[in-house]
Enzyme design. Structure first.
Site, PDB file in Angstrom:
ATOM      1  N   ALA A  25       0.492  -0.865   0.005  1.00 59.16           N
ATOM      2  CA  ALA A  25       0.124   0.065  -0.132  1.00 59.16           C
ATOM      3  C   ALA A  25       1.262   0.962  -0.527  1.00 59.16           C
ATOM      4  O   ALA A  25       0.876   2.017  -1.017  1.00 59.16           O
ATOM      5  CB  ALA A  25      -0.226   0.228   1.484  1.00 59.16           C
ATOM      6  N   ARG A  30       4.161   9.293  -9.837  1.00 62.42           N
ATOM      7  CA  ARG A  30       4.243   9.500 -11.471  1.00 62.42           C
ATOM      8  C   ARG A  30       3.316  11.113 -12.045  1.00 62.42           C
ATOM      9  O   ARG A  30       3.433  11.734 -12.834  1.00 62.42           O
ATOM     10  CB  ARG A  30       2.390   8.201 -11.578  1.00 62.42           C
ATOM     11  CG  ARG A  30       3.688   7.478 -12.334  1.00 62.42           C
ATOM     12  CD  ARG A  30       2.387   6.316 -12.532  1.00 62.42           C
ATOM     13  NE  ARG A  30       3.792   5.217 -11.993  1.00 62.42           N
ATOM     14  CZ  ARG A  30       2.942   4.355 -11.214  1.00 62.42           C
ATOM     15  NH1 ARG A  30       1.740   4.099 -10.633  1.00 62.42           N
ATOM     16  NH2 ARG A  30       3.445   3.442 -11.100  1.00 62.42           N
ATOM     17  N   SER A  85       8.181  -3.554  -1.158  1.00 61.09           N
ATOM     18  CA  SER A  85       6.658  -3.797  -1.337  1.00 61.09           C
ATOM     19  C   SER A  85       7.424  -5.405  -2.360  1.00 61.09           C
ATOM     20  O   SER A  85       7.160  -5.984  -3.323  1.00 61.09           O
ATOM     21  CB  SER A  85       7.156  -3.024  -3.113  1.00 61.09           C
ATOM     22  OG  SER A  85       7.527  -1.878  -2.640  1.00 61.09           O
ATOM     23  N   CYS A 108       2.206 -13.665  -0.123  1.00 52.77           N
ATOM     24  CA  CYS A 108       1.170 -13.848  -0.599  1.00 52.77           C
ATOM     25  C   CYS A 108       1.873 -15.182  -1.176  1.00 52.77           C
ATOM     26  O   CYS A 108       2.027 -15.927  -1.415  1.00 52.77           O
ATOM     27  CB  CYS A 108       0.629 -13.794  -1.378  1.00 52.77           C
ATOM     28  SG  CYS A 108      -0.169 -12.304  -0.991  1.00 52.77           S
ATOM     29  N   ARG A 146      13.768   6.591  -8.202  1.00 50.37           N
ATOM     30  CA  ARG A 146      12.290   7.599  -8.267  1.00 50.37           C
ATOM     31  C   ARG A 146      12.050   8.458  -7.323  1.00 50.37           C
ATOM     32  O   ARG A 146      10.830   9.618  -6.956  1.00 50.37           O
ATOM     33  CB  ARG A 146      10.734   6.135  -8.882  1.00 50.37           C
ATOM     34  CG  ARG A 146      10.660   5.245  -9.413  1.00 50.37           C
ATOM     35  CD  ARG A 146      10.586   4.400  -8.831  1.00 50.37           C
ATOM     36  NE  ARG A 146      10.113   3.761 -10.515  1.00 50.37           N
ATOM     37  CZ  ARG A 146       9.489   3.216 -11.537  1.00 50.37           C
ATOM     38  NH1 ARG A 146       8.008   3.508 -11.182  1.00 50.37           N
ATOM     39  NH2 ARG A 146       9.458   2.371 -12.357  1.00 50.37           N
ATOM     40  N   ASP A 148      -3.195  -4.032   4.414  1.00 44.89           N
ATOM     41  CA  ASP A 148      -3.917  -4.072   5.976  1.00 44.89           C
ATOM     42  C   ASP A 148      -3.332  -3.721   7.430  1.00 44.89           C
ATOM     43  O   ASP A 148      -4.459  -4.193   8.320  1.00 44.89           O
ATOM     44  CB  ASP A 148      -2.432  -5.616   6.036  1.00 44.89           C
ATOM     45  CG  ASP A 148      -2.348  -6.047   5.245  1.00 44.89           C
ATOM     46  OD1 ASP A 148      -3.093  -6.013   3.683  1.00 44.89           O
ATOM     47  OD2 ASP A 148      -1.223  -7.281   5.040  1.00 44.89           O
ATOM     48  N   ASN A 207      -2.546  -2.978  -2.710  1.00 51.73           N
ATOM     49  CA  ASN A 207      -2.365  -2.061  -4.261  1.00 51.73           C
ATOM     50  C   ASN A 207      -3.423  -1.284  -4.278  1.00 51.73           C
ATOM     51  O   ASN A 207      -2.908  -0.364  -4.985  1.00 51.73           O
ATOM     52  CB  ASN A 207      -2.045  -3.598  -5.220  1.00 51.73           C
ATOM     53  CG  ASN A 207      -0.652  -3.810  -5.045  1.00 51.73           C
ATOM     54  OD1 ASN A 207       0.386  -3.932  -5.591  1.00 51.73           O
ATOM     55  ND2 ASN A 207      -0.457  -5.014  -3.855  1.00 51.73           N
ATOM     56  N   TRP A 215     -23.576 -25.193 -19.902  1.00 49.31           N
ATOM     57  CA  TRP A 215     -23.724 -24.292 -18.804  1.00 49.31           C
ATOM     58  C   TRP A 215     -22.610 -24.098 -18.344  1.00 49.31           C
ATOM     59  O   TRP A 215     -22.489 -25.343 -17.477  1.00 49.31           O
ATOM     60  CB  TRP A 215     -25.188 -25.226 -18.211  1.00 49.31           C
ATOM     61  CG  TRP A 215     -26.614 -24.830 -19.206  1.00 49.31           C
ATOM     62  CD1 TRP A 215     -26.685 -25.987 -19.972  1.00 49.31           C
ATOM     63  CD2 TRP A 215     -27.229 -23.953 -19.425  1.00 49.31           C
ATOM     64  NE1 TRP A 215     -28.151 -25.346 -20.656  1.00 49.31           N
ATOM     65  CE2 TRP A 215     -28.378 -24.466 -20.246  1.00 49.31           C
ATOM     66  CE3 TRP A 215     -27.580 -22.469 -18.578  1.00 49.31           C
ATOM     67  CZ2 TRP A 215     -29.673 -23.296 -20.478  1.00 49.31           C
ATOM     68  CZ3 TRP A 215     -28.641 -21.907 -18.826  1.00 49.31           C
ATOM     69  CH2 TRP A 215     -29.654 -22.081 -19.531  1.00 49.31           C
ATOM     70  N   ARG A 221     -29.630 -21.062 -12.111  1.00 48.44           N
ATOM     71  CA  ARG A 221     -30.432 -21.244 -12.278  1.00 48.44           C
ATOM     72  C   ARG A 221     -31.548 -22.395 -10.920  1.00 48.44           C
ATOM     73  O   ARG A 221     -32.421 -21.751 -11.235  1.00 48.44           O
ATOM     74  CB  ARG A 221     -30.165 -22.796 -13.202  1.00 48.44           C
ATOM     75  CG  ARG A 221     -30.358 -22.026 -14.941  1.00 48.44           C
ATOM     76  CD  ARG A 221     -30.011 -22.974 -15.624  1.00 48.44           C
ATOM     77  NE  ARG A 221     -30.618 -23.989 -15.993  1.00 48.44           N
ATOM     78  CZ  ARG A 221     -30.520 -24.933 -16.600  1.00 48.44           C
ATOM     79  NH1 ARG A 221     -30.336 -25.550 -17.472  1.00 48.44           N
ATOM     80  NH2 ARG A 221     -31.337 -26.279 -16.875  1.00 48.44           N
TER      81      ARG A 221
END
Lengths: 451, 451
Positions: B7, B17, B36, B40, B67, B282, B304, B433, B441
């Site tokens: 995050a 950016r 970063s 997971c 950056r 989180d 993210n 299906w 259905r």
């Protein structure tokens, strides 16, 4: 019920579920040898993925009859007398004809493959692949033939699937295609990716070429196909040019046909202007929910849905088929190809202003084994940001991602709304931004900057 | 930016950016060794699917600094002075502290694993798996240990993924789980399918059991775990019980926390009541769009998205994160597990009347090779027919089908509307299906009959 395949027999089964034989008599006419078979499965039977013909039959005539459906096989309806409420049917073998009256009529006559009118097209070794009989004839032909060169005419779904089937059987395959790229249901830039991938599989791709003649040998069997510019040796030829609605009968009866020669129905699959006649499956046109225009799409999944809806309505219930967004998925060997919604030319034809973006991503987290590349193209309406269409070309895991876009299209979502979609994420299933979301982000930016 | 993971650094990158270093100075504090990284991905690194730790790092500190982000590693923020617009940070190695002032603050402090307070929990051989350091310690421990018995405490996503990882490394695996079935994010009937499948993989499943003690050997290393009723020998123990928002800092600063101890934000991820403070990942609670209630879900894909939204807003643009529908997908060996929306107990808790259906289908046309069975459970609101939730347990091709339901939930579709969804169909991809449509259905019929 005229026609004993997906739409007709789904309708019959569903109507029977709702109404017992005391309440509703169901007569179904089928001119062929089979009922309820999967035409979509034929390429996999030919290719050897499916062992036996009967695996492609969802329900046999006997099974239908066991449900109290009066199924008349090898019986072709030759006339619909709308005013008299009756149909004339002919026993294909004996030629005997007789009239049967109806209170409610279901037309599910399907589609017929386009067969180019050219010399030699009826020669032994030239095959269509629409019916199980076609499939069996092709398999027999492949078994008998010693040569190993196959030409597939057409590079749509049937063409590319048959190319895979023939590759699996060890043939040298040439695909001859009228369009500038294979898969004209994609934009040409995405079709180009299919072209390149198929060449990578050893398939010879001939674009911008129309087959004008089939050359035969001394034995009368095909030996080559010719275009204006060239000749391609062929021990077997597959015609996969597409299909047209089989609506001669409906037309003769004065029923309403659309611009694509398909029957026109309302939301409940009732033929327009006819209270007691329904039509579904490959013989109807369907409403494209994105463009608002009628289209003809021959696809088993639509036929089954139509049948379900018709059967409910014939059985006295109420159901609707709102339309399609034009989703389709296919594969050639390990290449997966999917599309939904409008292509650039559809959007232009519909008079829409739009932004187009294309992104590259992977099917799984980049670090996870077998993460395979995929290309996603997305179209969004310029001022509103509404999603208009998505095309995907990739490998394993790429194709069914189109469903995300299919649902979003149905819901009328904007690409900006899509950027927040809560899609399943774990490294074996997706990058942390699903490729469809990556495309939606880029499309959203394009819409913001463009407006 | 407090926190240098998904995050925080997504927010930093996106803000950069939009605004160059002359317009916006960005300082980011990270107390750990990495930025970063994909938490997971740790189970797949431990299991050997991912070769090297660095593959899990999306962007290194050096890449962020290139950056023009002033990234201060191994620097822990110890206090937020909201009134003074400054944070106090401590160099973890030297212990030096200093204040840094801010115009805009982003809190992305993440979550911390729940560590049961029991004897022996800190013994060598007992491992959490949240950070890359945790992963490395576990791999080192597995490499050193001769024994081949592993106990996994907890049977949620981390638990089942770690069970797979240990199976792949040749361990005898026991999963001890407090709930009645594994995967409490599913209803118990669907959890039962997971239980059975995991047993089929040779995993010993112990449900309804709480680990109360870790027994150690003479060398001080773990040798067993004990529940009230039994003892399970263990050469290594993995704690996978879940996580809690890391919000002590935010709480001390008087920022608003929800019922699950996560920070509360508005639609643009601004901390409620604070014009110049954002929070994401989180450490926040998110709005569940189906129930209308706040939840805590620790998932990289949300983090993210939050970072992207926060970065846009901090950079002077405008973006929103509307909420989640609770989609998650996971796998244990070849078993795929997915869910979205409400479980039965969530629906009851939300005071909803609902219908529940469960169907069996296959991932591909039944006649196509490797068509694998899957079970789909669907919940629909009783009178409206609105889709409430879907759970899927199956094999290859099952998991990502949950995305269809995730989009339908977001759009507020009814199960009847879903029956007409135009999903991708071809024999290698789906039965005619799609399993989700079969469930829709049946749910639609249940809603009609129930209302």
């Amino acid at each position: 019920m005229i026609g004993g395949d997906a739409a007709g027999m789904s309708a019959a089964s569903q109507a029977r579920r709702l109404r017992g034989p005391d309440e509703l008599e169901i007569v179904a006419f089928e001119r062929g040898h089979f009922t309820s078979f999967s035409a979509c499965g034929i390429p996999y039977w030919v290719g050897g993925d499916v062992d036996e013909r009967d695996q492609l039959i969802a329900r046999t005539p006997e099974e239908h009859r066991a449900r109290d459906i009066d199924l008349r096989m090898r019986t072709e309806v030759t006339e619909i007398d709308v005013a008299g409420g009756r149909v004339r049917a002919r026993d294909v073998d004996s030629g005997d004809e007789s009239w049967t009256s109806y209170d409610k009529l279901v037309i599910a006559t399907g589609a017929r493959p386009i067969r180019p009118d050219m010399p030699g097209v009826d020669a032994p070794g030239v095959h269509g692949v629409q019916t199980l009989d076609d499939g069996q004839a092709l398999i027999d032909s492949l078994t008998r033939t010693r040569g190993r060169r196959a030409v597939v005419v057409g590079a749509g779904y049937i063409g590319v699937e048959m190319a895979e089937a023939l590759i699996k059987r060890g043939y040298e395959v040439t695909v001859v295609n009228r369009g500038s790229e294979p898969m004209s249901t994609l934009d040409p830039d995405m079709g180009r990716l299919v072209h390149e991938a198929m060449e990578g599989m050893g398939i010879t791709m001939v674009d911008d070429a129309e087959v004008t003649k089939v050359h035969t040998g001394e034995d009368g069997r095909v030996r080559a196909v010719a275009t204006e510019d060239a000749e391609y040796p062929a021990d077997v030829v597959i015609l996969g040019i597409g299909v047209r609605p089989e609506t001669a009968l409906a037309k003769a009866a004065g029923l309403p046909l659309g611009a694509h020669a398909g029957l026109l129905t309302d939301l409940s699959m009732r033929v327009r202007g006819h209270e007691n006649i329904w039509a579904g499956g490959d013989c109807v046109e369907v409403l494209d929910l994105v463009s608002g225009q009628e289209r003809h799409i021959a696809l088993g999944t639509h036929a089954n849905k139509h049948g379900q809806v018709i059967g409910t309505n014939v059985g006295g219930g109420y159901a609707t088929f709102p339309g399609v967004v034009g989703t389709a998925v296919s594969k050639v060997c390990d290449l997966e190809i999917a599309r939904t919604g409008l292509r650039e030319k559809d959007a232009r034809r519909a008079g829409l202003q739009f932004e187009t973006v294309t992104i590259e991503s992977t099917s799984r987290a980049g670090y996870y084994p077998n993460a395979s590349p995929m290309t996603v193209k997305m179209l969004a309406e310029r001022r509103t940001g509404r999603l208009l269409g998505v095309q995907i070309v990739g490998r394993e895991g790429a194709g069914k991602r189109v469903d995300i876009a299919a649902v979003a299209l149905t819901a009328g979502m904007t690409v900006e709304q899509m950027t927040a979609l809560d899609l399943g994420y774990a490294p074996p299933f997706s990058p942390v931004w699903d490729p469809v979301l990556v495309a939606a982000r880029k499309a959203s930016t394009a819409v913001r900057q463009g407006s």
